[in-house]
Write an enzyme that holds these catalytic residues in place. Structure first.
Site, PDB file in Angstrom:
ATOM      1  N   GLU A 116      43.093  83.581  59.856  1.00 47.85           N
ATOM      2  CA  GLU A 116      43.448  84.765  59.082  1.00 47.85           C
ATOM      3  C   GLU A 116      44.430  85.560  59.956  1.00 47.85           C
ATOM      4  OE1 GLU A 116      42.158  89.034  57.407  1.00 47.85           O
ATOM      5  OE2 GLU A 116      41.144  88.137  59.100  1.00 47.85           O
ATOM      6  N   ASP A 126      38.531  84.908  61.992  1.00 46.94           N
ATOM      7  CA  ASP A 126      38.788  86.238  61.463  1.00 46.94           C
ATOM      8  C   ASP A 126      39.703  87.036  62.383  1.00 46.94           C
ATOM      9  OD1 ASP A 126      38.073  88.469  59.585  1.00 46.94           O
ATOM     10  OD2 ASP A 126      37.250  89.332  61.424  1.00 46.94           O
TER      11      ASP A 126
END
EC number: 2.4.1.18
Length: 634
Positions: free
Chosen positions: A367, A314
């Site tokens: 990401e 993330d």
């Protein structure tokens, strides 16, 4: 029941830990059930170099500080350890730490705890990870089936809101999900599920992205072995498991990692690097070797003990740039005068090298929303070493295009074709994720223009375009049946919508698209390579039509894809082709069972010796309104 001197750590362990190269740290630190001289109990070990004393407090000593004080190691590692007889599985505990810094006392959950109390309670729980796995078939095949030249269709799931027990208004347990979720994913044909963070977190509205228990699956849904059971059942059904992993930041909750031993132990001491202004959270000190050992051990832990097949990392962009969400004067350039965080770059390379060198058939996915180069290229080539990277540019441009009324799309053809100018600079995953259906952005369906029929036709066209575009795929839960409202983390998906034909048709379409993707090698064998794609015509902006060829290893299995982004039915639409033969339609988003109008190409289409689009051969097709057709050359 005094603390006895005991250690699981060798000199070699300590040297690796200090060097930032101990990637099995979870086997040494934390709470471990052991037997010493015939006496059963628990060995505790915690890193707290600024501590004057460290006590284990718990339900076995009435939470009294000083009852069980650990021994500090002589080697200046900052590790406190000891064996407490009689402490059994299920015991609750924390560390009471008195710091050298003005006598500050902190009470902390164990950073290496395997199990935590159910929030809002915050204690750690002594536990083991014994479990008999039954996924041998999956694990044996994974080195082949989970590679980048295989289908990767990911269903993103938030466990707390996928479906709830309506009668009791509660979460489904891991055990219940092993029945209901596994059956649903199998039915709809996704190859993988991606779980939004399952590691223990204190605050539901964070969706799991503010972690305190990095080594513990959240107890909201059951015990650690229950989560293993869920993964096991997914594997037995032939479905891979990806976990969201959050090494980018952590919350400042009193029982968490922040200011752990009265010092900035896990977070960077310079708040220009150690505090995230967007999320009001703390940022790891990636330049500290012991922190690197903690984080990489955590990644290895989930792959090793929970048989996880991939980690989606993330907020990588927030880690890579020193000036991320910071104004002038709020950040300091690196030693070369640049904005890149050199410690982060080094850490991510070490992380990926550790993952790929220790496990066959796993993938790491970044990401990362910027143009940082070579994110998904090997470290030996100078890349960060990820297997894939989210294609945020495709997501943004595509959704912007589809929001436009079809009458205006002829003026924005570049929005839908631009992605192909950079599609092969990385191994891209196409994401329509949870981030796109919150904070007033509307659901994916809610972005579509027109009347009800057009909105659903646009949605079917979007999904067809996504599944035939190069790259792997990710779809957030609810999007597969046209969820009307934005996602709500504290409720269930609107499953009642499947009573309506249009929504039922979208689910049928997604099921068929997954089957198409998995059955057609041209859609996955070269999904990250220039060799897997060829434009037929990208410049027919007058009709808002694009056409292209997808290619696999066998030219006889190539596919022709044509998208019509207007509600106009186009008969006898000619496209150029590289060879003679015939075209057979194998997918059409306008099928009546999807909610379409039934404008198909039901019969084989002869390819004529008529030059078109710069090619020697061509054929005439029926293009459905707001539709996509996929044909096989044969």
């Amino acid at each position: 029941m005094k603390v006895q001197p005991y250690s699981l750590l060798t000199d070699f362990d300590i040297n690796l830990f200090k060097a930032g190269k101990h990637f099995q740290l979870h086997e040494k630190l934390g709470a471990h059930l052991v037997e010493v001289d015939g006496v059963k109990g628990t060995y505790f070990a915690v890193w707290a170099p600024s501590a004057r004393s460290v006590s284990v407090v718990g339900d076995f000593n009435y939470w009294m500080q000083g009852e069980h004080t650990l021994y500090v190691r002589w080697d200046e590692s900052g590790i406190w350890e000891g064996f407490i007889p009689g402490v059994e599985q299920g015991a609750l505990y924390k560390y009471k730490i008195q710091s050298h810094n003005n006598g500050i006392i902190t009470e902390k959950a164990d950073p290496f705890a395997l199990y935590c109390e159910k929030p809002p309670q915050t204690a750690s729980v002594v536990w083991d990870l014994k479990y008999k796995w039954k996924d041998e078939k999956w694990m044996k095949a994974r080195p082949v089936t989970n590679q980048l030249d295989k289908p990767y269709s990911v269903y993103e799931v938030h466990l707390g809101s996928w479906r709830r027990n309506v009668e009791e208004n509660r979460f489904l347990t891991y055990i219940e999900l092993a029945d209901e979720l596994v059956a649903y994913v199998k039915e709809t044909g996704f190859t993988h599920v991606e779980f939004m963070p399952v590691m223990e977190y204190p605050y539901d509205p964070s969706w799991g992205y503010q972690l305190v228990g990095y080594f513990a699956p959240t107890s909201r849904f059951g015990k650690p072995q229950d989560f293993m059971y869920l993964v096991d059942k997914l594997h037995q059904a032939g479905i891979g498991v990806i976990l969201d992993w959050v090494p980018s930041h952590f919350p400042s909750d009193a029982h968490g990692l922040g200011f752990f031993d009265g010092s900035h132990l896990y977070e960077h001491p310079d708040m220009r690097k150690g505090y995230h202004p967007d999320w009001k959270s703390l940022v790891f000190n990636y330049g500290r070797n012991e922190v690197r050992s903690f984080l990489i051990s955590n990644a290895i832990f989930w792959l090793q003990h929970y048989h996880v097949d991939g980690l989606r990392v993330d907020a990588v962009a927030s880690m890579l740039y020193l000036d991320y969400s910071r104004k002038d004067g709020e950040w300091e350039p690196n030693i070369h005068g640049g904005r890149e965080n050199l410690d982060t770059i080094s850490f991510l390379k070490d992380f990926n090298e550790a993952v790929y060198s220790n496990f066959d058939g796993v993938q790491t996915i970044a990401e990362e929303s910027t143009s940082f180069p070579m994110v998904s290229r090997p470290t030996f080539q100078g890349g960060l070493g990820f297997g894939m990277k989210w294609m945020m540019g495709w997501m943004h441009d595509t959704l912007q295009y589809f929001k436009k009324e079809p009458i205006y799309r002829s003026h924005h053809q570049n929005d839908i074709t631009f992605s192909m100018t950079y599609a092969f600079t990385e191994n891209f995953m196409l994401p329509l994720s949870h981030d796109e259906v919150v904070y007033g952005k509307h659901s994916i369906l809610g972005r579509m223009p027109g009347d009800e029929w057009q909105r659903f036709a646009n949605l079917r066209l979007l999904y067809g375009y996504m599944f035939t575009h190069p790259g792997s795929k990710l779809l957030f839960m609810g999007a597969e049946f046209g969820q009307s409202e934005e996602w709500k983390f504290d409720g269930s998906l609107d499953w009642h919508l499947l009573e309506y034909d249009f929504h039922k048709g979208v689910k049928t379409l997604i099921t068929d698209l997954n089957a198409l993707y998995k059955s057609q090698p041209a859609l996955f064998e070269k999904q990250f390579s220039h060799d897997g794609f060829e434009w037929i015509n990208y410049s027919d902006n007058q009709n808002a039509v694009i056409s292209f060829i997808r290619k696999g290893d066998n030219p006889k299995e190539n596919l022709v894809v044509v998208c019509n982004f207007t509600p106009v039915l186009r008969d006898n639409y000619r496209i150029g082709l590289p060879t003679k033969g015939k075209l057979t339609e194998i997918f059409n988003s306008d099928k009546t069972e999807y909610g379409g109008s039934g404008n198909l190409n039901p019969k084989a289409i002869k390819i004529e010796a008529t030059s078109w689009n710069g090619r020697e051969f061509s054929a005439k097709l029926t293009l459905p309104p707001l539709g996509i057709t996929v044909l096989k050359i044969g």
